[in-house]
Design a protein around this motif. Structure first.
Motif, PDB file in Angstrom:
ATOM      1  N   HIS A  38     -13.439   1.721   5.168  1.00 41.64           N
ATOM      2  CA  HIS A  38     -12.356   2.691   5.316  1.00 41.64           C
ATOM      3  C   HIS A  38     -12.018   3.293   3.966  1.00 41.64           C
ATOM      4  CE1 HIS A  38     -10.415  -1.113   4.298  1.00 41.64           C
ATOM      5  NE2 HIS A  38      -9.464  -0.400   3.720  1.00 41.64           N
ATOM      6  N   ARG A  39     -11.282   4.406   4.012  1.00 40.10           N
ATOM      7  CA  ARG A  39     -10.780   5.007   2.777  1.00 40.10           C
ATOM      8  C   ARG A  39      -9.517   5.796   3.083  1.00 40.10           C
ATOM      9  NH1 ARG A  39     -14.579  10.320   1.357  1.00 40.10           N
ATOM     10  NH2 ARG A  39     -14.320  11.331   3.386  1.00 40.10           N
ATOM     11  N   ALA A  40      -8.664   5.926   2.057  1.00 42.54           N
ATOM     12  CA  ALA A  40      -7.440   6.723   2.175  1.00 42.54           C
ATOM     13  C   ALA A  40      -7.751   8.164   1.817  1.00 42.54           C
ATOM     14  CB  ALA A  40      -6.379   6.183   1.223  1.00 42.54           C
ATOM     15  N   ASN A  71      -4.353  10.695   5.765  1.00 41.46           N
ATOM     16  CA  ASN A  71      -5.095  10.012   6.842  1.00 41.46           C
ATOM     17  C   ASN A  71      -5.812   8.793   6.282  1.00 41.46           C
ATOM     18  OD1 ASN A  71      -4.400  12.125   8.485  1.00 41.46           O
ATOM     19  ND2 ASN A  71      -6.487  12.935   8.713  1.00 41.46           N
ATOM     20  N   THR A  72      -6.202   7.887   7.168  1.00 40.44           N
ATOM     21  CA  THR A  72      -7.135   6.828   6.791  1.00 40.44           C
ATOM     22  C   THR A  72      -8.388   7.011   7.633  1.00 40.44           C
ATOM     23  OG1 THR A  72      -5.270   5.371   6.355  1.00 40.44           O
ATOM     24  CG2 THR A  72      -7.443   4.339   6.464  1.00 40.44           C
ATOM     25  N   ASP A  89     -12.055  -4.346   2.808  1.00 42.85           N
ATOM     26  CA  ASP A  89     -11.020  -5.038   2.043  1.00 42.85           C
ATOM     27  C   ASP A  89     -11.491  -6.400   1.539  1.00 42.85           C
ATOM     28  OD1 ASP A  89      -9.126  -3.039   2.128  1.00 42.85           O
ATOM     29  OD2 ASP A  89      -8.295  -3.731   4.042  1.00 42.85           O
ATOM     30  N   LEU A 138      -2.455  -2.600   9.054  1.00 44.02           N
ATOM     31  CA  LEU A 138      -1.707  -1.686   8.193  1.00 44.02           C
ATOM     32  C   LEU A 138      -0.618  -1.012   9.023  1.00 44.02           C
ATOM     33  CD1 LEU A 138      -1.645  -0.536   5.281  1.00 44.02           C
ATOM     34  CD2 LEU A 138      -3.226   1.240   6.041  1.00 44.02           C
ATOM     35  N   ARG A 145       4.841   7.599   0.624  1.00 50.00           N
ATOM     36  CA  ARG A 145       3.976   7.022   1.666  1.00 50.00           C
ATOM     37  C   ARG A 145       4.099   5.518   1.499  1.00 50.00           C
ATOM     38  NH1 ARG A 145      -1.746   5.593   2.434  1.00 50.00           N
ATOM     39  NH2 ARG A 145      -2.586   6.358   4.410  1.00 50.00           N
ATOM     40  N   HIS A 163     -14.515   1.514   1.286  1.00 43.50           N
ATOM     41  CA  HIS A 163     -14.551   0.076   0.957  1.00 43.50           C
ATOM     42  C   HIS A 163     -14.265  -0.783   2.180  1.00 43.50           C
ATOM     43  CE1 HIS A 163     -10.263   1.091   0.680  1.00 43.50           C
ATOM     44  NE2 HIS A 163     -10.008  -0.191   0.901  1.00 43.50           N
ATOM     45  N   ASN A 184      -8.419   3.051  -3.442  1.00 43.07           N
ATOM     46  CA  ASN A 184      -8.448   3.064  -1.976  1.00 43.07           C
ATOM     47  C   ASN A 184      -9.000   4.362  -1.414  1.00 43.07           C
ATOM     48  OD1 ASN A 184      -7.531   0.511  -1.523  1.00 43.07           O
ATOM     49  ND2 ASN A 184      -5.415   1.086  -1.089  1.00 43.07           N
ATOM     50  N   ILE A 194       0.877  -1.184   0.000  1.00 39.84           N
ATOM     51  CA  ILE A 194       0.000   0.000   0.000  1.00 39.84           C
ATOM     52  C   ILE A 194       0.911   1.230   0.000  1.00 39.84           C
ATOM     53  CG2 ILE A 194      -2.005   1.100   1.141  1.00 39.84           C
ATOM     54  CD1 ILE A 194      -2.645  -1.751   0.395  1.00 39.84           C
ATOM     55  N   TRP A 223      -8.139  -3.263  11.640  1.00 43.96           N
ATOM     56  CA  TRP A 223      -9.586  -3.038  11.595  1.00 43.96           C
ATOM     57  C   TRP A 223     -10.319  -4.301  11.194  1.00 43.96           C
ATOM     58  CZ3 TRP A 223      -6.199  -0.656   8.109  1.00 43.96           C
ATOM     59  CH2 TRP A 223      -6.345  -0.969   6.768  1.00 43.96           C
ATOM     60  N   ARG A 240       0.405  -3.913   4.328  1.00 37.58           N
ATOM     61  CA  ARG A 240      -0.821  -4.470   4.903  1.00 37.58           C
ATOM     62  C   ARG A 240      -0.823  -5.995   4.873  1.00 37.58           C
ATOM     63  NH1 ARG A 240      -5.855  -3.890   1.544  1.00 37.58           N
ATOM     64  NH2 ARG A 240      -5.871  -6.154   1.502  1.00 37.58           N
TER      65      ARG A 240
HETATM   66  C1  OGA Z   1      -5.775  -0.597   2.727  1.00 35.91           C
HETATM   67  C2  OGA Z   1      -6.300   0.755   2.471  1.00 35.91           C
HETATM   68  C3  OGA Z   1      -5.968   3.057   3.048  1.00 35.91           C
HETATM   69  C4  OGA Z   1      -4.804   3.978   3.182  1.00 35.91           C
HETATM   70  O1  OGA Z   1      -4.604  -0.716   3.101  1.00 35.91           O
HETATM   71  O2  OGA Z   1      -6.555  -1.559   2.588  1.00 35.91           O
HETATM   72  O3  OGA Z   1      -7.382   0.896   1.967  1.00 35.91           O
HETATM   73  O4  OGA Z   1      -4.982   5.048   3.804  1.00 35.91           O
HETATM   74  N1  OGA Z   1      -5.524   1.740   2.888  1.00 35.91           N
HETATM   75  O5  OGA Z   1      -3.726   3.649   2.668  1.00 35.91           O
END
Ligand code: OGA
Ligand code: MN
Length: 297
Positions: free
Chosen positions: A268-270, A145-146, A121, A134, A279, A119, A115, A92, A261, A283
């Motif tokens: 979640h989302r990035a 942020n996530t 995973d 992660l 970055r 979603h 991402n 990731i 999580w 994961r």
């Molecule tokens: C993931 C993902 C979000 C991010 O690792 O599954 O969606 O912030 N990451 O990188």
């Protein structure tokens, strides 16, 4: 050293997002420690561990306490040369195989922007993900942020009519759908076969807590038996409902944070960051024991 798990925001989100202390996860866990973490996951949906300085082998060993790991086979370049050696570690990052920041128009980078959409995973796999873990190896100076949404709260706060309407619905999930939302359609015939839609129940019951939640993702593009536009309109409404800010925890990363999580109870989302900065996140993913269709039975 005893393990302690406290809500990250006791005032506005006492039951979603916990911070774990009193544990060194680079050492083998006792059964008591592993079960305390599982219990914490059941309660909080998302757990944060700060200052966890480790490499992939340690992350893999820690993750295996919680079940079988899935392979990183949802990657666009699965089966080709990868930057990360282990097939059980998802890359990731925004780095190419030479550890250089990917160019803006890099195909793998554009695919990974999926991402940024809400979603869960591996909902596009017949047996989706249980836990994701992660690890932040390198983070940008700002942004990135996530965000996590509590899908149990999303379900609980629906009106009774909607709950009844969606109770037995089954969705089709595919990475082809989520990428098409972003206008990414650069798929080979081989990708299209590999990413062919799978079925998932829309309402799930958590196997340990018994709580129901909405099982949604931007990968969901159809509902069995429904006209597609009507299905997508409902799915959009449900995602909008479930991702209201009051249900969301935004994680601001520090280097060497590990965030874990439960994909059965969260989405979640990035969030964006300067594409010229590095970055690098790794994961690992624990698989569910069965498909959501089998869970229903
Ligand atoms: C993931 C993902 C979000 C991010 O690792 O599954 O969606 O912030 N990451 O990188
Ligand atoms: Mn994800």
């Amino acid at each position: 050293m005893t393990i302690s798990i406290q809500p990250i925001d006791p005032v506005s989100r006492p039951f979603f997002g916990g911070k774990v202390s009193g544990i060194d996860i680079t050492r083998p866990l006792t059964p008591e420690q592993a079960s305390a973490i599982e219990k914490g996951m059941d309660q909080y949906g998302v757990l944060v561990f700060h200052d966890q300085h480790f490499e992939d082998e340690t992350q893999l060993t820690f993750s295996r306490n919680f079940g079988e790991l899935e392979e990183a086979s949802g990657d666009l370049n699965w089966g080709k040369a990868r930057r990360i050696a282990s097939a059980h570690v998802n890359d990731i990052s925004n780095l190419d195989n030479d550890n250089q920041v990917m160019a803006r128009d890099n195909r793998r980078r554009l695919f990974s922007l999926g991402n940024r959409l809400w979603h869960s995973d591996s909902s596009f796999k017949a047996v989706p993900a249980k836990f994701s873990l992660l690890s932040a190896r390198l983070i940008p100076s700002a942004g990135g942020n996530t965000e996590f949404a509590d899908m149990r709260a999303g379900y609980d706060t629906l009106d009774d009519e909607t709950k009844a309407e969606i109770e037995d619905l089954v969705c089709e999930h595919s990475q082809l759908y989520s990428r098409s939302l972003l206008g990414f359609s650069d798929f080979t015939d081989e990708d299209r076969i590999r990413f062919k839609p799978v079925l998932q129940r829309l309402v799930r019951r958590h196997p340990s807590t018994g709580r129901k939640s909405l099982f949604l993702a931007s990968h969901a593009g159809a509902i069995v038996g429904w006209p597609v536009p009507e299905a997508r309109a409902l799915l959009r409404d449900l995602i909008e409902h479930a991702t209201q800010r009051k249900f969301v925890y935004a994680h601001e990363w520090k280097q060497w944070d590990l965030v874990m999580w439960d994909n059965r109870a969260t989405m979640h989302r990035a969030r964006p960051f300067d594409a010229k900065e590095v970055r690098d996140m790794h994961r690992t993913t624990v698989a569910c024991e069965r498909s959501t269709m089998a869970e229903a039975a």
